[in-house]
Design a protein around this motif. Structure first.
Motif, PDB file in Angstrom:
ATOM      1  N   VAL A 127       0.931  -1.437  -0.158  1.00 44.86           N
ATOM      2  CA  VAL A 127      -0.106   0.146   0.213  1.00 44.86           C
ATOM      3  C   VAL A 127       1.017   1.586   0.110  1.00 44.86           C
ATOM      4  O   VAL A 127       0.172   2.362  -0.874  1.00 44.86           O
ATOM      5  CB  VAL A 127      -1.251   0.374   0.999  1.00 44.86           C
ATOM      6  N   ARG A 128       2.240   1.033   0.806  1.00 44.58           N
ATOM      7  CA  ARG A 128       2.697   2.353   0.673  1.00 44.58           C
ATOM      8  C   ARG A 128       3.304   2.737  -0.879  1.00 44.58           C
ATOM      9  O   ARG A 128       4.119   3.717  -0.524  1.00 44.58           O
ATOM     10  CB  ARG A 128       3.774   2.341   1.637  1.00 44.58           C
ATOM     11  N   ARG A 129       4.077   1.238  -1.148  1.00 43.69           N
ATOM     12  CA  ARG A 129       4.476   1.603  -2.176  1.00 43.69           C
ATOM     13  C   ARG A 129       3.888   2.136  -3.569  1.00 43.69           C
ATOM     14  O   ARG A 129       3.812   3.421  -3.976  1.00 43.69           O
ATOM     15  CB  ARG A 129       4.980   0.565  -3.326  1.00 43.69           C
ATOM     16  N   ILE A 130       2.293   1.735  -3.131  1.00 41.49           N
ATOM     17  CA  ILE A 130       1.024   2.270  -4.206  1.00 41.49           C
ATOM     18  C   ILE A 130       1.431   3.876  -4.244  1.00 41.49           C
ATOM     19  O   ILE A 130       0.753   4.368  -5.063  1.00 41.49           O
ATOM     20  CB  ILE A 130      -0.131   1.418  -4.484  1.00 41.49           C
ATOM     21  N   MET A 131       0.581   4.461  -2.247  1.00 41.01           N
ATOM     22  CA  MET A 131       0.423   5.743  -2.131  1.00 41.01           C
ATOM     23  C   MET A 131       1.642   6.308  -3.232  1.00 41.01           C
ATOM     24  O   MET A 131       1.342   7.866  -3.701  1.00 41.01           O
ATOM     25  CB  MET A 131       0.298   5.717  -0.634  1.00 41.01           C
ATOM     26  N   LYS A 133       3.917   6.024  -5.032  1.00 43.91           N
ATOM     27  CA  LYS A 133       3.470   6.450  -6.601  1.00 43.91           C
ATOM     28  C   LYS A 133       2.960   7.177  -7.460  1.00 43.91           C
ATOM     29  O   LYS A 133       2.771   8.363  -7.928  1.00 43.91           O
ATOM     30  CB  LYS A 133       3.387   4.774  -7.662  1.00 43.91           C
ATOM     31  N   VAL A 134       1.454   7.437  -6.215  1.00 40.43           N
ATOM     32  CA  VAL A 134       0.547   7.994  -6.610  1.00 40.43           C
ATOM     33  C   VAL A 134       0.263   9.416  -6.247  1.00 40.43           C
ATOM     34  O   VAL A 134       0.149  10.100  -6.808  1.00 40.43           O
ATOM     35  CB  VAL A 134      -0.720   7.465  -6.629  1.00 40.43           C
ATOM     36  N   ILE A 137       5.098  10.671  -2.998  1.00 36.12           N
ATOM     37  CA  ILE A 137       5.785  10.476  -1.924  1.00 36.12           C
ATOM     38  C   ILE A 137       6.884   9.782  -1.756  1.00 36.12           C
ATOM     39  O   ILE A 137       6.767   8.218  -2.617  1.00 36.12           O
ATOM     40  CB  ILE A 137       4.979  11.172  -0.732  1.00 36.12           C
ATOM     41  N   ASP A 138       8.074   9.141  -1.072  1.00 36.16           N
ATOM     42  CA  ASP A 138       8.888   8.812  -1.044  1.00 36.16           C
ATOM     43  C   ASP A 138       8.614   8.006   0.287  1.00 36.16           C
ATOM     44  O   ASP A 138       7.444   8.267   1.571  1.00 36.16           O
ATOM     45  CB  ASP A 138      10.354   9.280   0.509  1.00 36.16           C
ATOM     46  N   GLU A 139       8.552   6.129   0.158  1.00 34.41           N
ATOM     47  CA  GLU A 139       7.554   5.778   0.540  1.00 34.41           C
ATOM     48  C   GLU A 139       8.155   5.164   1.837  1.00 34.41           C
ATOM     49  O   GLU A 139       8.231   4.068   3.410  1.00 34.41           O
ATOM     50  CB  GLU A 139       7.111   3.868  -0.243  1.00 34.41           C
ATOM     51  N   ARG A 140       9.448   5.007   2.270  1.00 34.68           N
ATOM     52  CA  ARG A 140      10.358   4.953   3.553  1.00 34.68           C
ATOM     53  C   ARG A 140      10.135   5.581   4.389  1.00 34.68           C
ATOM     54  O   ARG A 140       9.686   5.442   5.612  1.00 34.68           O
ATOM     55  CB  ARG A 140      11.861   5.755   3.323  1.00 34.68           C
ATOM     56  N   PRO A 141       9.949   7.284   4.968  1.00 35.89           N
ATOM     57  CA  PRO A 141       9.530   7.524   5.539  1.00 35.89           C
ATOM     58  C   PRO A 141       7.673   7.447   6.650  1.00 35.89           C
ATOM     59  O   PRO A 141       7.165   7.091   6.004  1.00 35.89           O
ATOM     60  CB  PRO A 141       8.685   9.446   5.446  1.00 35.89           C
ATOM     61  N   PHE A 344       8.813  14.450   3.186  1.00 33.54           N
ATOM     62  CA  PHE A 344       8.374  12.853   2.929  1.00 33.54           C
ATOM     63  C   PHE A 344       8.480  12.865   1.688  1.00 33.54           C
ATOM     64  O   PHE A 344       7.693  12.178   0.976  1.00 33.54           O
ATOM     65  CB  PHE A 344       6.878  13.536   3.285  1.00 33.54           C
ATOM     66  N   LYS A 345       8.659  14.241   0.654  1.00 37.79           N
ATOM     67  CA  LYS A 345       8.541  14.439  -0.676  1.00 37.79           C
ATOM     68  C   LYS A 345       9.403  13.387  -1.919  1.00 37.79           C
ATOM     69  O   LYS A 345      10.586  13.590  -1.324  1.00 37.79           O
ATOM     70  CB  LYS A 345       8.061  15.391  -1.293  1.00 37.79           C
ATOM     71  N   LYS A 346       9.396  12.728  -2.434  1.00 33.23           N
ATOM     72  CA  LYS A 346      10.168  12.441  -3.318  1.00 33.23           C
ATOM     73  C   LYS A 346      11.400  12.668  -3.555  1.00 33.23           C
ATOM     74  O   LYS A 346      12.486  12.718  -3.011  1.00 33.23           O
ATOM     75  CB  LYS A 346       9.533  11.240  -4.418  1.00 33.23           C
TER      76      LYS A 346
END
Ligand code: SF4
Ligand code: SF4
Length: 402
Positions: A127-131, A133-134, A137-141, A344-346
């Motif tokens: 879910v984090r990965r999809i969020m 991408k959409v 944002i970066d999925e790690r924080p 949070f931003k990619k």
């Protein structure tokens, strides 16, 4: 966007070109694409006044940490110059991601009623990965958790009647305490009640505006500033001695930036708006100190950038020093790199982590029981990237109450 021009700076001309600010900028230290505060601030402003073609895209790297302003010997409001230039340019069209990260009141209202589901879902890796991408944002924080019962709901149902106290203050709790971590608000009530002071809430309040400013929603931030200022005036005309905030970023924004950045003149109230530490130290000095027992903990204190900006670090340290059984270690005054929503931003994640790396190393070398800081954003960054829990100074004080 209608640009509010309070957004024209008048301090850039005081620059004496010493470049001290650039040596203090945490972003310039790690991000080679960022020319630094002198060039992006006063130097750039001179050019930008000549025409919009001189707008420099690299302004987006500034976190508005304000460390450059602390270092500047000439009082140039460099961070504000950059934020204002971004807003004037209109070139940063906010994305859906920026809306979600900055509209904290709205997100809190939507997420808190279903907090257990939101918290569980946002931890699931796919879910984090999809969020990520959409939303770009970066999925790690780690995303901050929401609370099922907001602070206002807790206050309404479980807080003893605060109007029975002879002395009362109003509390600007902010969106993080209301929707994410109510413990700081509850601890403020405990501590002030132990000092025979009641804590009232404002009839209503909106997010202080700091995430809206950082994400380009200046009009919205300005409308929040108007509403909050009206509420402060009502509270101060009523029975409250002052308005207290527990967040260093909220306090700096509502006290100082409403007028200077958003053009909402609250200068007649600002000497009665305090961060918790100013109020507490004044009371302690008058002899109104709660009875404390030893807590026996080793803490590492991180001073948030916006607290450094307003010169309040010494006050929090004074509070911590008065708590028996605290082994206090001061962390070097480094930016944590989160800067509200920035980390949070990619596109910012790596910069944010590079800024924070020396801080994380220092925390690990001290190996405290807890890291302590006055800022929710620093807490998120440290808890997300290290194995340490972060407490608010008030929570350390509340733990020591007899
Ligand atoms: S506000 Fe912070 S990030 Fe921005 S220029 Fe100043 S020191 Fe650098
Ligand atoms: S520290 Fe202040 S005076 Fe020196 S270059 Fe930066 S803005 Fe100019």
């Amino acid at each position: 966007m209608t640009v509010n021009l309070a957004l024209l700076d008048t301090t850039f001309d005081q620059c004496i070109k010493c470049t001290v600010c650039t040596t203090y900028c945490p972003v310039a230290e790690v991000q080679p694409d960022y020319p630094g505060p002198k060039q992006s601030g006063p130097d750039g402003e001179r050019l930008r006044m000549k025409g919009t073609a001189f707008y420099d895209e690299s302004l987006k790297y500034c976190t508005n940490c304000k460390r450059c302003e602390v270092a500047c010997p000439s009082g140039v409001e460099i961070g504000s110059i950059i934020q204002k230039a971004k807003a004037r340019s209109g070139q940063h069209k906010p994305k859906l991601r920026d809306y979600i990260l900055s509209h904290t009141d709205f997100m809190g209202a939507v997420a808190t009623p279903v907090a257990p589901i939101v918290n569980a879902v946002t931890k699931v890796k796919p879910v984090r990965r999809i969020m990520a991408k959409v939303l770009d944002i970066d999925e790690r924080p780690v995303m901050p958790e929401y609370t099922r019962k907001t602070f206002r709901q807790w206050y309404a149902s479980e807080c003893p009647d605060q109007t029975t106290y002879d002395r009362q203050v109003s509390y600007f709790h902010g969106c993080y305490v209301n929707s994410n971590d109510t413990s700081v608000g509850r601890d403020l009530v405990k501590v002030l009640n132990a000092m025979a002071i009641g804590v009232r809430l404002l009839q209503k309040e909106k997010c202080c505006g700091v995430p809206l400013i950082a994400n380009g929603f200046l009009d919205k931030a300005q409308s929040h500033a108007r509403l909050n200022t009206e509420q402060f005036a009502n509270a101060l005309n009523d029975t409250s001695e002052c308005v207290i905030s527990t967040s260093s970023s909220c306090a700096m924004t509502i006290r100082d930036e409403y007028h200077s950045l958003l053009g909402v003149d609250n200068r007649n109230l600002s000497d009665r708006i305090f961060l918790f530490n100013t109020f507490l130290v004044k009371e302690f000095e008058k002899g109104n100190m709660p009875e404390l027992k030893p807590v026996n903990i080793k803490i590492a204190y991180h001073s948030p950038c916006h607290l450094v900006r307003v010169g309040g670090v010494v006050l929090t340290v004074e509070i911590l020093r008065r708590i028996p059984g605290v082994e206090l270690h001061m962390l070097d005054r480094r930016c944590c790199g989160m800067a509200g929503t920035y980390g949070f931003k990619k596109e910012n994640y790596e910069t944010s982590q590079a800024i924070a790396a020396p801080l994380f190393d220092e925390i690990r070398s001290i190996d405290p029981d807890f890291v302590v800081t006055d800022c929710e954003s620093c807490k998120m960054q440290v808890e997300s990237a290290t194995e340490y829990s972060v407490m608010h100074p008030l929570s350390v004080l509340a733990r020591a109450l007899v």
